[in-house]
Design an enzyme around this catalytic site. Structure first.
Site, PDB file in Angstrom:
ATOM      1  N   SER A 147       0.858  -1.189   0.000  1.00 22.53           N
ATOM      2  CA  SER A 147       0.000   0.000   0.000  1.00 22.53           C
ATOM      3  C   SER A 147       0.884   1.225   0.000  1.00 22.53           C
ATOM      4  CB  SER A 147      -0.887   0.021   1.252  1.00 22.53           C
ATOM      5  OG  SER A 147      -1.540   1.275   1.405  1.00 22.53           O
ATOM      6  N   TYR A 162      -1.861  -0.795  10.224  1.00 28.12           N
ATOM      7  CA  TYR A 162      -1.852  -0.999   8.772  1.00 28.12           C
ATOM      8  C   TYR A 162      -0.552  -0.461   8.174  1.00 28.12           C
ATOM      9  CZ  TYR A 162      -3.656  -0.970   3.950  1.00 28.12           C
ATOM     10  OH  TYR A 162      -3.849  -1.191   2.607  1.00 28.12           O
TER      11      TYR A 162
END
Length: 257
Positions: A147, A162
């Site tokens: 990501s 995350y």
């Protein structure tokens, strides 16, 4: 004429292939001739995905139910694919999750769960595929879906677990690329920016995020369906044999600023 992106006869295993980006990338690989193994936890959904891809792209498919947090299930899933197809040429580690909450309120369980799925889950699958299929074959293409949040922090959606997990995926990619290069296995990562998925739609449609897109993304918009496809096909292609350890943002320029 050389077909740089021909994947005919190759077998691609895609995790998180029940909805969203995983399904889009699986279809992209199928469109270049790859046989598709759809892997996720929900059998009905992956059965539907596999059936749809077979019907529309004319390639062989397989649906394998697997929880990537369970090592035995991962090993058994890989063995099942090898029993049917005899090879796994491409692995797309797409399965993931996301805990959004202020760091001071994140529980131990939330943090562990994030790492266990996004980072360790990707490692489990890469380890099993490499050991059982790619190292013996002296060939492989592993694509980890990280990501842009694995490259930078953010102020709009607090999600420190995350960031940690996807940052781990980024450097795990480099580590595996260095270690498995001697087996002719390339390991690369794609770092998507904001894309619509069933998990992100509500957040991305909010006025706050819409405004943020205009100021934080040079292209001033979210990613459209299909805009990850070319990156996945490029990294999966046999012709991309000298590309490994690469971290490729597909984020509309978000990480350029």
């Amino acid at each position: 004429m050389r077909k740089l992106f021909d994947l005919t006869g190759q077998v691609a295993l895609v995790t998180g292939c029940s909805t969203g980006l995983g399904v889009q990338m699986a279809k992209a690989l199928a469109s270049y001739g790859a046989k598709i193994v759809a892997v996720a936890r929900r059998q009905q959904l992956i059965d539907e995905v596999a059936s749809d891809i077979k019907k529309n792209y004319g390639v062989e498919t397989m649906a394998v139910k697997c929880d990537i947090t369970n090592t035995d299930q991962v090993n058994e899933a890989v063995a099942a694919v090898l029993k049917k197809f005899g090879r796994i040429d491409i692995l797309v580690n797409n399965a993931g999750t996301g805990a959004v909450a202020p760091a001071e309120d994140i529980t131990d369980e939330q943090f562990y769960n994030e790492l266990n799925i996004d980072m360790f889950g990707s490692f489990r699958m890469a380890r099993a595929v490499a050991k059982q299929a790619m190292i013996p074959a002296k060939y492989g293409r592993i694509i980890n879906i990280a990501s842009m949040y694995g490259l930078v922090g953010n102020k709009v959606a607090p999600c420190s677990p995350y960031h940690a997990a996807k940052g781990g995926v980024v450097n795990m990619t480099r580590g595996l690329a260095a270690e498995w290069g001697k087996y002719n296995i390339t390991v690369n990562a794609i770092c998507p920016g904001y894309f619509y998925t069933p998990l992100t739609k509500e957040t991305l449609d909010s006025d706050f995020f819409q405004s943020n897109a205009q100021t934080m993304i040079p292209l001033s918009r979210y990613g459209n369906e299909g805009e990850l496809d070319s990156a996945a096909v490029f990294l999966a292609a046999p012709a991309s044999s000298y590309v490994t350890g690469v971290i490729l943002p597909v984020d509309g320029g978000y990480t350029s600023m």
